[in-house]
Design an enzyme around this catalytic site. Structure first.
Site, PDB file in Angstrom:
ATOM      1  N   GLU A 234       0.851  -1.015   0.005  1.00 32.95           N
ATOM      2  CA  GLU A 234      -0.096  -0.049  -0.060  1.00 32.95           C
ATOM      3  C   GLU A 234       0.947   1.218  -0.034  1.00 32.95           C
ATOM      4  O   GLU A 234       1.589   1.578   1.035  1.00 32.95           O
ATOM      5  CB  GLU A 234      -0.785  -0.082   1.123  1.00 32.95           C
ATOM      6  CG  GLU A 234      -1.818   1.098   1.009  1.00 32.95           C
ATOM      7  CD  GLU A 234      -1.935   2.248   1.708  1.00 32.95           C
ATOM      8  OE1 GLU A 234      -1.605   3.146   0.977  1.00 32.95           O
ATOM      9  OE2 GLU A 234      -2.039   2.358   2.871  1.00 32.95           O
ATOM     10  N   CYS A 268      -1.743   9.021   2.404  1.00 34.82           N
ATOM     11  CA  CYS A 268      -1.841   8.713   1.070  1.00 34.82           C
ATOM     12  C   CYS A 268      -3.143   8.609   0.454  1.00 34.82           C
ATOM     13  O   CYS A 268      -3.195   9.035  -0.870  1.00 34.82           O
ATOM     14  CB  CYS A 268      -1.495   7.088   1.411  1.00 34.82           C
ATOM     15  SG  CYS A 268      -2.221   5.928   2.004  1.00 34.82           S
TER      16      CYS A 268
END
Length: 472
Positions: A234, A268
């Site tokens: 990720e 993010c």
């Protein structure tokens, strides 16, 4: 001399605590302990494992205030956000305690065998390399499914949130998790590459998961591939926030400001590129800048603070370089655009940039800090083209009164998640992850727990050799 790790309060620039780094021999002993503990843990039923996770959720809530203060002092987010993070961890633990048995139940298949099914079995030890921006949530969102699946877990956390790593281990231990099943590895920063490589190569490590930068993910994914180990990556994101011509601008502008500057923009999945229809860009910009101007920047331990410091000095310097480069390329500073003076902390003013176009730093790169880039586009087709004009593909959001039209636009955007008229967020009930250079694999929901298991096929016959399957 023993290597050490020192954490620093980003609001003051002053040291917080110093921790002794572990020697290679100590780490090897902890891997031995994890492998031994995992064998016993794999034999426990889901009820037993779930009771431990529920106890950990209760322990998180009992320690809420002290944990929130630790998170705030280690990485700078306002206390209200740190408290919410603690609660989110507790909810995630309870979610997997409630649902893991169903997610990993044997599944029967109709074949020519007398009986055929698939079982989901632990892979051994899961190694997690986690970042500092959500120092508790990132830990528990991998640990909950890994542990419920019957694995052991090793955590290599970011050095600046070492205290959060230690507390995470202590919480699970206090909840009754047997020794060795979850361990925070304290690794001196210069030793991280070699230690990571050695751990991934260890045959007892069954899978590795990382949340972090594109560069770190590429390194870890390459090592896992070399060792033929399962990996979940990720990584970064440059999420588009697409505002169509019929959007409810007053409401959207308020949510845009909140979404972008949550955690000082250090997420993010926070919106980074505001892709706005040219017919409404002036009005949106006016409203957005007004909301950003009202954000209270300051001491994250004081109630009422909206935006705290960035987590480290190097991160502040990096975001400042990106803004200066964009301005040099023709972007316009509409708000902020500089580090805040008169403080020893790592504060950067919430910044809005207009006149952003292809080729600029804030268009091409991930901006991991309190900077919003506004890009005007001529209609939905150009909005989709700009949204996809990035190497990343984590989240995306589309905003418009005509929901079906917004969904149609969203279907053309390349991302791991698409939110319509809502800011992108992770939720334990839904899979989470990206595409393109944002990584692969999924966390959370049933998909997340199945990343950390061996999917095993069973074929059973009452009589030897009869009704045999066709060979490959």
């Amino acid at each position: 001399m023993t290597a050490s790790i020192t954490t620093v309060n980003p609001a003051t620039g002053q040291p917080l605590a110093t921790y002794a780094a572990m020697s290679p021999e100590r780490i090897d002993a902890l891997v031995d302990a994890a492998a031994s503990a995992q064998k016993s843990w794999a034999g426990e039923d889901f009820k037993t494992r779930g009771e431990v996770l529920r106890a950990a959720a209760a322990e998180l809530r009992r320690r809420r205030d002290s944990l929130a203060l630790l998170v705030t002092r280690e990485m700078g987010k306002p206390l209200v956000e740190s408290r919410a993070e603690v609660e989110k961890c507790a909810v995630g633990l309870e979610y997997y305690a409630d649902h893991a048995a169903d997610f990993l139940a044997d599944e029967t298949y109709a074949t020519s065998a007398d009986d055929s099914w698939v079982s989901y079995e632990p892979v051994g030890i899961v190694l997690a390399i986690m970042p500092w921006n959500f120092p508790l949530w990132q830990v528990f969102r991998f640990a909950a499914p890994a542990l419920m699946a019957g694995n052991a877990a090793l955590l290599k956390h970011s050095p600046n949130t070492t205290g959060s790593a230690v507390e995470s281990e202590d919480i699970l231990r206090a909840a009754g998790l047997p020794d060795g099943l979850f361990t925070a590895l304290l690794v001196a920063e210069p030793d991280v590459p070699a230690t990571t490589e050695r751990l991934i190569a260890d045959p007892r490590i069954g899978a590795v998961t990382i949340t972090g930068s594109e560069r770190a993910g590429s390194a870890v994914g390459s090592l896992a591939g070399r060792e033929i180990k399962k990996s979940v990556l990720e990584l970064g994101g440059s999420d588009p926030f697409v505002i169509l011509a019929d959007a409810d601008l007053p409401r959207v502008a308020a949510l845009a400001a909140r979404g972008r500057f949550l955690n000082a923009g250090q997420s993010c999945i926070s919106p980074k590129r505001f892709v706005v229809d040219a017919s409404i860009v002036d009005e949106f910009t006016r409203l957005f800048v007004d909301h950003v101007g009202r954000l209270q920047v300051g001491d994250p331990e004081i109630d009422g603070t909206d935006v705290g410091p960035m987590a480290r000095r190097d991160l502040l310097d990096g975001i400042d370089r990106q803004v200066r480069a964009a301005v040099g390329q023709g972007a316009t500073v509409l708000h902020g655009g500089l580090a805040l003076e008169g403080t020893d902390g790592f504060f950067y003013a919430p910044t809005v940039l207009g006149d952003v176009r292809k080729g600029m730093s804030v268009y091409e790169e991930e901006t991991f800090g309190p900077v919003a880039a506004i890009i005007a586009v001529d209609g939905p087709d150009e909005a989709v083209a700009v949204a996809n004009d990035t190497r990343f593909g984590l989240g995306a959001s589309v905003w418009g009164t005509d929901v079906e039209a917004a969904i149609a636009v969203g279907r053309r955007i390349e991302s791991g998640a698409c939110f319509i008229n809502s800011v992108v967020a992770s939720d334990a009930r839904m899979p989470f992850g990206g595409t393109k250079r944002s990584g692969y694999g999924r966390e959370l929901a049933s998909a997340g727990i199945r990343e950390f298991v061996n999917v095993r096929t069973w074929w059973a016959m009452k009589e030897p050799g009869s009704q045999a399957p066709v060979s490959e």
